[in-house]
Design a protein around this motif. Structure first.
Motif, PDB file in Angstrom:
ATOM      1  N   MET A 367       0.821  -1.206   0.000  1.00 50.06           N
ATOM      2  CA  MET A 367       0.000   0.000   0.000  1.00 50.06           C
ATOM      3  C   MET A 367       0.861   1.265   0.000  1.00 50.06           C
ATOM      4  N   GLY A 368       2.011   1.182   0.642  1.00 49.13           N
ATOM      5  CA  GLY A 368       2.927   2.323   0.654  1.00 49.13           C
ATOM      6  C   GLY A 368       3.407   2.675  -0.744  1.00 49.13           C
ATOM      7  N   ASN A 369       3.765   1.673  -1.528  1.00 52.26           N
ATOM      8  CA  ASN A 369       4.194   1.910  -2.909  1.00 52.26           C
ATOM      9  C   ASN A 369       3.053   2.480  -3.752  1.00 52.26           C
ATOM     10  N   ALA A 370       1.843   1.963  -3.529  1.00 57.55           N
ATOM     11  CA  ALA A 370       0.680   2.472  -4.262  1.00 57.55           C
ATOM     12  C   ALA A 370       0.398   3.929  -3.890  1.00 57.55           C
ATOM     13  N   GLY A 371       0.587   4.263  -2.612  1.00 57.69           N
ATOM     14  CA  GLY A 371       0.373   5.638  -2.161  1.00 57.69           C
ATOM     15  C   GLY A 371       1.372   6.598  -2.783  1.00 57.69           C
TER      16      GLY A 371
END
Length: 398
Positions: A367-371
């Motif tokens: 989710m961090g990479n997507a954010g």
């Protein structure tokens, strides 16, 4: 080149201050002359750009009271801002083609004495930020509310920080139906976040598998107790030794509410038996902030109907997922189920979302990479700069 003066009530540490500083950085990057005038500036409690020479900061009116026997904060704030405007127009000797003011519109009639263009940035209608439970409070606020609406309409251009605020603006200022405020998301300059992350940070607890982080001012409207209550719910479902919550917040000794609410949160932590699982940090440097976001498993963002919310954007840029209340600005910035989770404002829903990270540590990275990708695509500082620069140049060419 346009000569721009930013007129702001108090250059402390907060979302509104960060927004105007980033706006100033954006305009300066396009070759415009930029400086600040404010009623208060404390070099020990401010953003770096206002004390390292990036911008010239002039203070006018700090001798005026901030309250009268602990009351009348709004009236005093209005008077301080009006005085600062009088100083700017009559005594400062500053050159300005455009005045960028925000938070308090009562100064605009004074600014209209000049031939300069007036840009007002509405973070949120001030009249909605206080309750009117008593007759005398209603009587006290009535002329202030009238003045806010009347003077806001005197600006040459009105900007708001989100679609949510634009809708609230229309619903609140009914006499200004002819104004359609333009949405300018207050996107931060991410250059500070691209600097190296400190390798050592004593604020990060050792031997904790999952670290949750809350970043917000110590104010009751920020709903910070929800993060602590959610952790209490979570600990009932998992090993207490695995999880920790860092409550990091802007804190000003001059502000009674900051001191009172900090103590209230400490008391809540003790009441729930979470002293070993919650730590508090009052104010912090840019380097500390980078380190906190870099090391956090997830950001817990608790304000309800937040006007926009800079911190979730910063967190996502630093590849940190966000759990936020399902209202206000986060509805526009956080992608539910992709860059984090949007929840109703209750401890159970928040704890359920937090549990997903406890059960699956890889979710934080995913989710961090997507954010990070979402911020780069939809909330870039270049887009913010282009939009603001276009608005300023159009205003000053008329």
């Amino acid at each position: 080149m346009v000569n721009v003066v930013f007129l702001h009530p108090d250059l402390g540490i907060g979302g509104a201050e960060k927004a105007v500083i980033d706006a100033a950085l954006a305009l300066k990057s396009r070759g415009h002359s930029v400086e600040f005038l404010t009623a208060h500036h404390d070099p020990t409690h401010c953003f770096t750009e206002t004390k390292d020479g990036t911008f010239k900061v002039t203070v006018a009116g700090d001798w005026l009271p901030r309250s009268i026997f602990g009351k009348c904060y709004a009236m005093c704030a209005y008077l301080r801002m009006i005085y600062a405007a009088i100083y700017l127009v009559i005594f400062s000797g500053m050159k300005f083609d455009l005045i960028f003011c925000d938070q308090i519109s009562a100064c605009i009639p004074v600014l209209r004495w000049t031939n300069s263009r007036i840009l007002f940035y509405c973070h949120f209608p001030d009249m909605l930020l206080t309750q009117r439970k008593s007759f005398w409070k209603k009587m006290y606020r009535a002329p202030i509310d009238w003045l806010e609406e009347k003077t806001t309409g005197m600006a040459h251009c009105v900007l708001v920080n989100s679609k949510f605020t634009a809708n609230v603006f229309k619903e609140t200022f009914t006499s200004l139906s002819w104004i359609t405020p333009e949405v300018l998301y207050p996107i931060p300059d991410f250059s500070a976040f691209n600097k190296p992350v400190p390798t050592k940070n004593d604020d990060i607890p050792k031997n904790k598998r999952v670290i949750f982080l809350s970043i917000n001012r110590y104010e009751r409207k920020k709903n910070l107790g929800l993060a602590i209550e959610a952790l209490g719910e979570l600990i009932g479902k998992t090993d207490p030794k695995d999880v920790h919550l860092i409550m990091a917040g802007g804190y000003d000794e001059r502000v009674a509410e900051n001191k009172e609410h900090y103590l209230e949160l400490r008391q809540l932590t003790e009441k729930l038996g979470l002293n070993d699982n919650v730590s508090f940090l009052r104010s912090f440097s840019d380097a500390q902030k980078r380190s906190l976001l870099h090391n956090a498993t997830c950001l817990i963002y608790t304000p309800h109907n937040e006007h926009f919310g800079i911190v979730p954007i910063e967190a996502m840029y630093m590849r940190t997922p966000v759990i936020a209340v399902k209202s206000g600005g986060p509805l526009e910035t956080v992608s539910d189920g992709e860059t984090g989770f949007l929840c109703d404002q209750n401890a159970k829903e928040f704890s359920d979302a937090m549990m997903k990270f406890v059960e699956n540590l890889e979710l934080s990275e995913k989710m961090g990479n997507a954010g990070h990708s979402r911020v780069i695509t939809k909330f870039s500082f270049d887009s913010f700069t282009n939009q603001l620069n276009g608005i300023v140049e159009k205003l000053c060419s008329n």
